[in-house]
Design a protein around this motif. Structure first.
Motif, PDB file in Angstrom:
ATOM      1  N   ASN A  78      -4.951  -0.614  -0.688  1.00 14.94           N
ATOM      2  CA  ASN A  78      -5.578  -1.246  -1.481  1.00 14.94           C
ATOM      3  C   ASN A  78      -6.421  -0.597  -3.026  1.00 14.94           C
ATOM      4  N   LEU A  79      -6.932  -0.133  -2.786  1.00 16.99           N
ATOM      5  CA  LEU A  79      -7.469   0.729  -3.666  1.00 16.99           C
ATOM      6  C   LEU A  79      -6.703   1.245  -4.400  1.00 16.99           C
ATOM      7  N   PHE A  80      -5.288   1.766  -3.931  1.00 18.59           N
ATOM      8  CA  PHE A  80      -4.418   1.674  -5.058  1.00 18.59           C
ATOM      9  C   PHE A  80      -3.896   1.134  -5.628  1.00 18.59           C
ATOM     10  N   PHE A  81      -3.686  -0.196  -5.528  1.00 21.12           N
ATOM     11  CA  PHE A  81      -3.029  -2.013  -5.908  1.00 21.12           C
ATOM     12  C   PHE A  81      -3.964  -2.220  -7.324  1.00 21.12           C
ATOM     13  N   ASP A  82      -5.319  -1.998  -6.845  1.00 24.87           N
ATOM     14  CA  ASP A  82      -6.712  -2.828  -7.157  1.00 24.87           C
ATOM     15  C   ASP A  82      -6.644  -1.098  -8.404  1.00 24.87           C
ATOM     16  N   ILE A  83      -6.289  -0.223  -8.187  1.00 25.59           N
ATOM     17  CA  ILE A  83      -5.971   0.792  -9.801  1.00 25.59           C
ATOM     18  C   ILE A  83      -4.997   0.802 -10.592  1.00 25.59           C
ATOM     19  N   ARG A  84      -3.961   0.166  -9.512  1.00 22.40           N
ATOM     20  CA  ARG A  84      -2.715   0.229 -10.718  1.00 22.40           C
ATOM     21  C   ARG A  84      -2.957  -1.688 -11.609  1.00 22.40           C
ATOM     22  N   LYS A  85      -3.190  -2.363 -11.109  1.00 22.92           N
ATOM     23  CA  LYS A  85      -3.940  -4.191 -11.542  1.00 22.92           C
ATOM     24  C   LYS A  85      -4.942  -3.261 -12.890  1.00 22.92           C
ATOM     25  N   LYS A  86      -5.691  -2.897 -12.899  1.00 20.54           N
ATOM     26  CA  LYS A  86      -6.963  -2.692 -13.781  1.00 20.54           C
ATOM     27  C   LYS A  86      -6.247  -2.090 -14.649  1.00 20.54           C
ATOM     28  N   PHE A  87      -5.450  -1.053 -14.406  1.00 20.85           N
ATOM     29  CA  PHE A  87      -5.510   0.314 -15.831  1.00 20.85           C
ATOM     30  C   PHE A  87      -4.519   0.991 -15.682  1.00 20.85           C
ATOM     31  N   ASN A  88      -3.102   0.416 -14.773  1.00 19.67           N
ATOM     32  CA  ASN A  88      -2.085   0.320 -15.186  1.00 19.67           C
ATOM     33  C   ASN A  88      -1.143   1.407 -15.319  1.00 19.67           C
ATOM     34  N   HIS A  89      -0.974   2.694 -14.585  1.00 18.85           N
ATOM     35  CA  HIS A  89      -1.169   3.583 -13.909  1.00 18.85           C
ATOM     36  C   HIS A  89      -0.189   3.372 -13.398  1.00 18.85           C
ATOM     37  N   THR A  90       0.993   4.146 -13.164  1.00 20.86           N
ATOM     38  CA  THR A  90       1.804   4.060 -12.693  1.00 20.86           C
ATOM     39  C   THR A  90       1.514   4.913 -11.464  1.00 20.86           C
ATOM     40  N   PHE A  91       2.295   4.925 -10.329  1.00 24.57           N
ATOM     41  CA  PHE A  91       1.954   5.256  -8.450  1.00 24.57           C
ATOM     42  C   PHE A  91       3.396   5.753  -8.088  1.00 24.57           C
ATOM     43  N   VAL A  92       4.039   7.131  -7.703  1.00 26.37           N
ATOM     44  CA  VAL A  92       4.635   7.130  -7.163  1.00 26.37           C
ATOM     45  C   VAL A  92       4.153   7.863  -6.063  1.00 26.37           C
ATOM     46  N   ILE A  93       4.601   7.261  -4.927  1.00 24.96           N
ATOM     47  CA  ILE A  93       4.001   7.024  -3.456  1.00 24.96           C
ATOM     48  C   ILE A  93       4.875   7.047  -2.214  1.00 24.96           C
ATOM     49  N   VAL A  94       4.670   8.790  -2.241  1.00 29.77           N
ATOM     50  CA  VAL A  94       5.904   9.541  -0.750  1.00 29.77           C
ATOM     51  C   VAL A  94       5.678   8.696   0.491  1.00 29.77           C
ATOM     52  N   THR A  95       6.059   7.608   1.312  1.00 30.30           N
ATOM     53  CA  THR A  95       5.462   7.106   2.723  1.00 30.30           C
ATOM     54  C   THR A  95       6.555   6.735   3.603  1.00 30.30           C
ATOM     55  N   HIS A  96       5.473   6.640   4.605  1.00 32.39           N
ATOM     56  CA  HIS A  96       6.881   6.342   5.878  1.00 32.39           C
ATOM     57  C   HIS A  96       6.390   4.749   6.110  1.00 32.39           C
ATOM     58  N   ASN A  97       5.023   4.437   5.520  1.00 30.03           N
ATOM     59  CA  ASN A  97       4.861   3.093   5.709  1.00 30.03           C
ATOM     60  C   ASN A  97       5.860   1.624   5.494  1.00 30.03           C
ATOM     61  N   ILE A  98       6.440   1.779   6.376  1.00 37.98           N
ATOM     62  CA  ILE A  98       7.623   0.622   5.590  1.00 37.98           C
ATOM     63  C   ILE A  98       6.656  -0.780   5.188  1.00 37.98           C
ATOM     64  N   GLU A  99       5.270  -1.157   5.310  1.00 36.48           N
ATOM     65  CA  GLU A  99       5.553  -2.541   5.034  1.00 36.48           C
ATOM     66  C   GLU A  99       4.532  -2.052   3.877  1.00 36.48           C
TER      67      GLU A  99
END
Length: 191
Positions: free
Chosen positions: A153-174
């Motif tokens: 949720n923090l990552f989504f907030d940061i992306r929304k506020k600061f327009n950062h690009t995220f590349v997330i390696v994850t096993h979390n399908i949700e």
């Protein structure tokens, strides 16, 4: 720019390798890795890495103060910048409640902090340089589900506020379903 991309796939498929290539921890032998149509081999490593924030599964923290652990992200950062990064990372409130606030020693590998607190300090360090691209390699792997949800949720907030690009390696399908784009890697190939 400003998108959240999930890299998913079986263990050993190449997800973390791709993230490592983006950070130029090593270079490709054939072909190229491009960011905004620029081959990253043509960008000085220091310049490339100044554009990146990196959050890994195992937070690399040192037996030092919270302040100095965040400072490692930008050695010439001011106190105001450190506090601002901690606030963005939702770390400020827990930090000021510790024994010596930002000067609290966190112990070897941050062992005086919970898993979620460690990750928030690591996120603050990755944000202090105002990166354009944040690489997060299984950042919730050592967290309980509530702390993992808080981190994402923090990552989504940061992306929304600061327009950062995220590349997330994850096993979390949700989590992957919530991102702008999901890239599945199978045996080293993006499908």
């Amino acid at each position: 720019k400003g998108k959240m991309i999930a890299l998913v796939g079986q263990s050993g498929s190449g997800k973390s390798t791709l993230a490592d290539l983006l950070a130029r921890f090593y270079d490709v032998k054939v072909g190229g890795v491009y960011i905004d149509n620029h081959n990253i081999k043509d960008i000085a490593i220091y310049d490339l890495r100044s554009l990146l924030g990196i959050v890994s599964q195992e937070s690399i923290l040192f037996n030092d103060s919270i302040y100095n652990n965040i400072l490692l992200g930008k050695l010439d950062a001011t106190e105001e910048e450190i506090i601002a990064a901690a606030k963005i990372a939702n770390a400020h409130n827990f930090i000021v409640k510790t024994e010596n606030s930002y000067q609290t020693n966190i112990g070897d590998k941050g062992n005086k902090l919970s898993g979620g607190e460690k990750q928030r300090v690591a996120v603050a360090r990755s944000l202090i340089n105002n990166p354009k691209l944040i690489l997060a390699d299984e950042p919730s792997g050592n967290l309980d589900s509530k702390s993992a949800d808080n981190l994402y949720n923090l990552f989504f907030d940061i992306r929304k506020k600061f327009n950062h690009t995220f590349v997330i390696v994850t096993h979390n399908i949700e989590l992957a379903k919530k991102t702008d784009r999901t890239l599945e890697i199978i045996d080293g190939v993006i499908k």
